[in-house]
Write a protein that holds these residues in place. Structure first.
Motif, PDB file in Angstrom:
ATOM      1  N   GLN A  44       0.557  11.376   3.407  1.00  0.00           N
ATOM      2  CA  GLN A  44       0.621  11.809   4.333  1.00  0.00           C
ATOM      3  C   GLN A  44      -1.163  11.547   4.863  1.00  0.00           C
ATOM      4  O   GLN A  44      -1.575  11.231   5.787  1.00  0.00           O
ATOM      5  CB  GLN A  44       0.950  13.384   4.619  1.00  0.00           C
ATOM      6  N   VAL A  45      -1.954  12.258   4.043  1.00  0.00           N
ATOM      7  CA  VAL A  45      -3.094  12.571   4.225  1.00  0.00           C
ATOM      8  C   VAL A  45      -4.150  11.361   4.743  1.00  0.00           C
ATOM      9  O   VAL A  45      -4.743  10.773   5.564  1.00  0.00           O
ATOM     10  CB  VAL A  45      -4.122  13.187   3.480  1.00  0.00           C
ATOM     11  N   LYS A  46      -3.768   9.937   3.348  1.00  0.00           N
ATOM     12  CA  LYS A  46      -4.109   9.072   4.053  1.00  0.00           C
ATOM     13  C   LYS A  46      -3.923   7.673   4.902  1.00  0.00           C
ATOM     14  O   LYS A  46      -4.163   7.638   5.947  1.00  0.00           O
ATOM     15  CB  LYS A  46      -3.477   7.572   2.449  1.00  0.00           C
ATOM     16  N   ARG A  47      -2.089   7.828   5.368  1.00  0.00           N
ATOM     17  CA  ARG A  47      -2.005   7.587   7.200  1.00  0.00           C
ATOM     18  C   ARG A  47      -2.496   8.303   7.797  1.00  0.00           C
ATOM     19  O   ARG A  47      -2.949   8.155   8.712  1.00  0.00           O
ATOM     20  CB  ARG A  47      -0.166   7.872   7.266  1.00  0.00           C
ATOM     21  N   ASN A  48      -2.770   9.968   8.158  1.00  0.00           N
ATOM     22  CA  ASN A  48      -3.397  10.123   8.493  1.00  0.00           C
ATOM     23  C   ASN A  48      -5.273   9.787   8.814  1.00  0.00           C
ATOM     24  O   ASN A  48      -5.445   9.508  10.113  1.00  0.00           O
ATOM     25  CB  ASN A  48      -3.894  11.985   8.335  1.00  0.00           C
ATOM     26  N   ASN A  49      -5.293   9.795   7.571  1.00  0.00           N
ATOM     27  CA  ASN A  49      -6.783   9.223   7.802  1.00  0.00           C
ATOM     28  C   ASN A  49      -6.748   7.859   8.397  1.00  0.00           C
ATOM     29  O   ASN A  49      -8.109   7.392   9.208  1.00  0.00           O
ATOM     30  CB  ASN A  49      -7.351   9.256   6.695  1.00  0.00           C
ATOM     31  N   TYR A  50      -6.273   7.114   8.194  1.00  0.00           N
ATOM     32  CA  TYR A  50      -6.045   5.091   8.935  1.00  0.00           C
ATOM     33  C   TYR A  50      -5.901   5.750  10.015  1.00  0.00           C
ATOM     34  O   TYR A  50      -6.323   4.816  10.692  1.00  0.00           O
ATOM     35  CB  TYR A  50      -4.899   4.916   8.050  1.00  0.00           C
ATOM     36  N   GLU A  51      -4.894   6.404  10.038  1.00  0.00           N
ATOM     37  CA  GLU A  51      -4.682   6.289  12.283  1.00  0.00           C
ATOM     38  C   GLU A  51      -5.477   7.221  11.994  1.00  0.00           C
ATOM     39  O   GLU A  51      -5.853   6.565  13.950  1.00  0.00           O
ATOM     40  CB  GLU A  51      -3.620   7.749  12.844  1.00  0.00           C
ATOM     41  N   ILE A  52      -6.735   7.947  11.682  1.00  0.00           N
ATOM     42  CA  ILE A  52      -8.354   8.488  12.594  1.00  0.00           C
ATOM     43  C   ILE A  52      -9.321   7.187  12.760  1.00  0.00           C
ATOM     44  O   ILE A  52     -10.051   7.224  13.587  1.00  0.00           O
ATOM     45  CB  ILE A  52      -8.620   9.593  11.631  1.00  0.00           C
ATOM     46  N   LEU A  53      -9.436   6.758  11.931  1.00  0.00           N
ATOM     47  CA  LEU A  53     -10.389   5.423  11.889  1.00  0.00           C
ATOM     48  C   LEU A  53      -9.742   4.698  12.612  1.00  0.00           C
ATOM     49  O   LEU A  53     -11.259   4.456  13.254  1.00  0.00           O
ATOM     50  CB  LEU A  53     -10.329   4.688  10.091  1.00  0.00           C
ATOM     51  N   ARG A  54      -8.188   4.634  12.720  1.00  0.00           N
ATOM     52  CA  ARG A  54      -8.634   3.553  14.110  1.00  0.00           C
ATOM     53  C   ARG A  54      -8.611   4.059  14.840  1.00  0.00           C
ATOM     54  O   ARG A  54      -9.279   3.213  16.276  1.00  0.00           O
ATOM     55  CB  ARG A  54      -6.662   2.975  14.052  1.00  0.00           C
ATOM     56  N   LEU A  55      -8.172   5.577  15.116  1.00  0.00           N
ATOM     57  CA  LEU A  55      -8.800   6.090  16.586  1.00  0.00           C
ATOM     58  C   LEU A  55     -10.731   5.804  17.238  1.00  0.00           C
ATOM     59  O   LEU A  55     -11.096   5.524  18.282  1.00  0.00           O
ATOM     60  CB  LEU A  55      -7.542   7.077  16.918  1.00  0.00           C
ATOM     61  N   LEU A  56     -11.310   6.251  15.829  1.00  0.00           N
ATOM     62  CA  LEU A  56     -12.777   6.610  16.065  1.00  0.00           C
ATOM     63  C   LEU A  56     -12.963   5.408  15.409  1.00  0.00           C
ATOM     64  O   LEU A  56     -13.859   5.007  17.179  1.00  0.00           O
ATOM     65  CB  LEU A  56     -13.252   6.576  14.651  1.00  0.00           C
TER      66      LEU A  56
END
Length: 92
Positions: A44-56
């Motif tokens: 879940q943390v990896k999924r969250n991080n990938y979404e954060i990276l996409r948004l950044l």
């Protein structure tokens, strides 16, 4: 909270696009550390991080588009110079 972005009120601040790029770099580094962890919390943390990276990344692209628009208005006079747009912009 102290301002971190470059501007008239913080001439020693950081450029938004550079802060966004640095955040992406750091989050990617943290994500790489847990890439082999198959636990559900890590997944879940990896999924969250990938979404954060996409948004950044999207935010960085928008900032670069804004910078290109501002370059068309006039030269950047720096954080203490005249603003190119806004209440006190050159065209007033």
């Amino acid at each position: 909270m102290q301002n971190i972005l470059l501007g008239a009120d913080n001439p020693q601040g950081e450029k938004l696009e550079e802060v966004l790029a640095q955040l992406q770099f750091e989050i990617l580094g943290k994500t790489k550390k847990i890439v082999r962890d198959d636990s559900e919390p890590a997944a879940q943390v990896k999924r969250n991080n990938y979404e954060i990276l996409r948004l950044l990344n999207q935010a960085e692209e928008l900032q670069r588009m804004s910078m290109a628009l501002l370059e068309k208005v006039g030269p950047n006079q720096g954080p203490t110079g005249a603003p190119r747009i806004g209440v006190q912009h050159i065209g007033d």
